[in-house]
Design a protein around this motif. Structure first.
Motif, PDB file in Angstrom:
ATOM      1  N   LYS A 125      -8.280   8.119  17.245  1.00  9.80           N
ATOM      2  CA  LYS A 125      -7.890   8.789  16.002  1.00  9.80           C
ATOM      3  C   LYS A 125      -6.520   8.317  15.520  1.00  9.80           C
ATOM      4  N   THR A 126      -5.599   8.146  16.453  1.00  8.72           N
ATOM      5  CA  THR A 126      -4.250   7.697  16.094  1.00  8.72           C
ATOM      6  C   THR A 126      -4.283   6.328  15.431  1.00  8.72           C
ATOM      7  N   PHE A 163      -6.804   4.952  13.775  1.00  5.16           N
ATOM      8  CA  PHE A 163      -7.414   5.062  12.450  1.00  5.16           C
ATOM      9  C   PHE A 163      -6.445   5.681  11.440  1.00  5.16           C
ATOM     10  N   GLU A 164      -5.637   6.636  11.909  1.00  9.88           N
ATOM     11  CA  GLU A 164      -4.637   7.230  11.014  1.00  9.88           C
ATOM     12  C   GLU A 164      -3.578   6.206  10.597  1.00  9.88           C
ATOM     13  N   ILE A 222     -16.372   8.893  13.669  1.00  7.79           N
ATOM     14  CA  ILE A 222     -15.179   8.307  13.040  1.00  7.79           C
ATOM     15  C   ILE A 222     -15.524   6.998  12.332  1.00  7.79           C
ATOM     16  N   ASN A 234     -15.237   6.211   8.231  1.00  7.49           N
ATOM     17  CA  ASN A 234     -14.305   5.182   7.775  1.00  7.49           C
ATOM     18  C   ASN A 234     -14.988   3.876   7.382  1.00  7.49           C
ATOM     19  N   ILE A 283     -10.367  10.098  22.994  1.00  2.00           N
ATOM     20  CA  ILE A 283     -10.643   9.994  21.561  1.00  2.00           C
ATOM     21  C   ILE A 283      -9.373  10.107  20.730  1.00  2.00           C
ATOM     22  N   GLU A 284      -8.346  10.778  21.239  1.00  2.00           N
ATOM     23  CA  GLU A 284      -7.109  10.906  20.469  1.00  2.00           C
ATOM     24  C   GLU A 284      -6.460   9.551  20.231  1.00  2.00           C
ATOM     25  N   LYS A 298      -5.585   3.031   8.360  1.00  2.00           N
ATOM     26  CA  LYS A 298      -6.689   3.485   7.517  1.00  2.00           C
ATOM     27  C   LYS A 298      -7.145   2.374   6.574  1.00  2.00           C
ATOM     28  N   ASP A 318     -17.991  11.000  19.159  1.00  2.00           N
ATOM     29  CA  ASP A 318     -16.849  11.103  18.255  1.00  2.00           C
ATOM     30  C   ASP A 318     -16.512   9.745  17.635  1.00  2.00           C
TER      31      ASP A 318
END
Length: 422
Positions: A187-188, A190-191, A225, A229, A183-184, A194, A221
């Motif tokens: 997340k990366t 999406f960061e 997310i 978003n 999942i990391e 964005k 997760d």
């Protein structure tokens, strides 16, 4: 003609002698059997040799070859015509049946293949969100649409490099790669991007890097997310839909995607596909909305009849799934016991009736990177031995085996007997 003669002649008229690359057996030192007919869980080649089928046309033949109910529906429909390129009651019948028996599908659009379903779902997600980028996962195969054919590299965040000649870099510049079950990595992305990501497309049970089920926490997760978003979550259930459970992998995980794609099982063995989901999203499709997608052969009456017969049989017999799970459990346990006796290192990944034997030193296989550590030479030895001895298994380490309704305990025992002799 003999199998080899047919295969060699085919090479003159079809690239590699086949119409889909995996059929060419490029990783094996044997020629592919040329299949003539199939009944139940068994196949017969042009030379009359019999095989127990653990490929099942790469998933669709869950009810067995030459299923009487499916054949009857095809025969009856043929009497009225082959195709019209016009609306029919049969396409309504199948669409309504899926929408009323499968969760999270308010509306549906029929297409002709899994590739059409996934590429159309992504286009719809982009049109609905007015964003361009998508996230896919290293090792997940969603068809041969240019935007999906990205070389994953290490399986984590990589540069967008086309994974096949003929795919311009521009075709994949909006495709972002994350690592399956990590999942990391999601997340990366999406960061970094964005408000740019239209959709996340994922196989909840991956089948083209070998069978690798998604971890429930990982998929939950991703759902969270995407919601945060305003990104569309697409479950690619081309392989797992109606296969691991009637309502698909989404029902096993109790996760609601925004869009879901189907193929394989829903055609009863004929070329078919569909994508569906939330009404507000699906209504963006032409002629209701601005997102254009069309297909002359979509909703073909013969396919709709076969699909309806297949899905109705599966839905009316939920015990089929517990039976296939039982057969899968028996096969999985037997393979592990043979490996223990022979001192072979392997991992057997299974989700109900989908299974892959990874010849690997890894303690588990949960990602593309771990799958790639498998001993492919050992797998080739295994596959060659099994096929030569009448057990039809995938010719690639990175494909799935399938167990169907017609497989018997004797079929499972035969598999294990043959494997013991390798």
């Amino acid at each position: 003609m003999k199998n080899k003669e047919i295969f060699e002649e085919s090479k003159k008229y079809m690239p590699g002698g086949v119409n889909s690359p995996v059929r060419a057996y490029t990783a094996l030192n044997i020629d592919p059997p040329i299949i003539k007919k199939g009944y139940g869980s068994h196949l017969f080649d042009e030379e009359g040799k019999e095989y127990i089928d653990f490929i099942e046309a790469w998933g669709p033949m869950i009810l067995g070859h030459s299923n009487e109910k499916i054949l009857k529906e095809i025969e009856e429909t043929l009497k009225s015509g082959v195709g019209f390129g016009a609306p029919t009651e049969l396409e309504l019948k199948l669409a309504k049946y899926i929408c009323t028996t499968v969760d999270n599908v308010d509306m549906l659009r029929m297409v002709n293949s899994g590739t059409e379903a996934t590429m159309s779902a992504v286009k719809l997600a982009r049109g609905y969100t007015h964003r361009d980028k998508i996230i896919k996962f290293a090792g997940c195969y969603h068809g041969h649409f240019d935007g999906f054919l990205v070389e994953a590299g290490s399986g984590v965040l990589t540069e967008n490099i086309p994974g096949s000649p003929g795919v311009p870099k521009g075709s994949v510049e909006n495709t972002l790669i994350a690592e399956y079950n990590n999942i990391e990595s999601v997340k990366t992305l999406f960061e970094k991007h964005k408000d740019e990501i239209a959709a996340v497309i994922i196989e909840p049970v991956a089948g083209n890097m070998g069978v690798i089920p998604g971890k429930k926490e990982f998929l939950l997760d991703i759902r969270k997310i995407c919601t945060e978003n305003r990104t569309i979550l697409i479950f690619d259930e081309v392989m797992s839909g109606f296969r691991v459970a009637y309502k698909g992998a989404q029902s096993l995980y109790n996760i609601k995607p925004d869009l879901v794609t189907f193929a394989k099982i829903m055609g009863g063995g004929l070329p078919c596909g569909a994508y569906g989901g939330k009404r507000e999203i699906m209504e963006q499709l032409s002629p209701m909305g601005p997102v254009y997608q069309a297909g002359t052969m979509s909703g073909n009456p013969i396919v709709m009849a076969a699909g309806y017969a297949s899905l109705k049989e599966l839905n009316n017999n939920p015990d089929y799934y517990s039976y296939m799970d039982k057969m899968g459990e028996k096969l999985q346990a037997g393979i592990y016991e043979i490996a223990r006796q022979k001192g072979i290192s392997l991992v057997v990944n299974r989700c109900v009736n989908m299974m892959t034997v990874f010849f690997t030193e890894c303690s588990e296989v949960t990602s593309y990177e771990e799958a790639k550590k498998s001993n492919t030479k050992m797998f080739s030895r295994f596959a060659e031995h099994m096929i030569k001895n009448g057990v039809y298994v995938p010719p690639s380490q990175f494909e799935a085996m399938f167990i169907g309704v017609k497989h018997t305990e004797e079929d499972i025992e035969k598999f294990l007997e043959v494997m013991k002799e390798m």
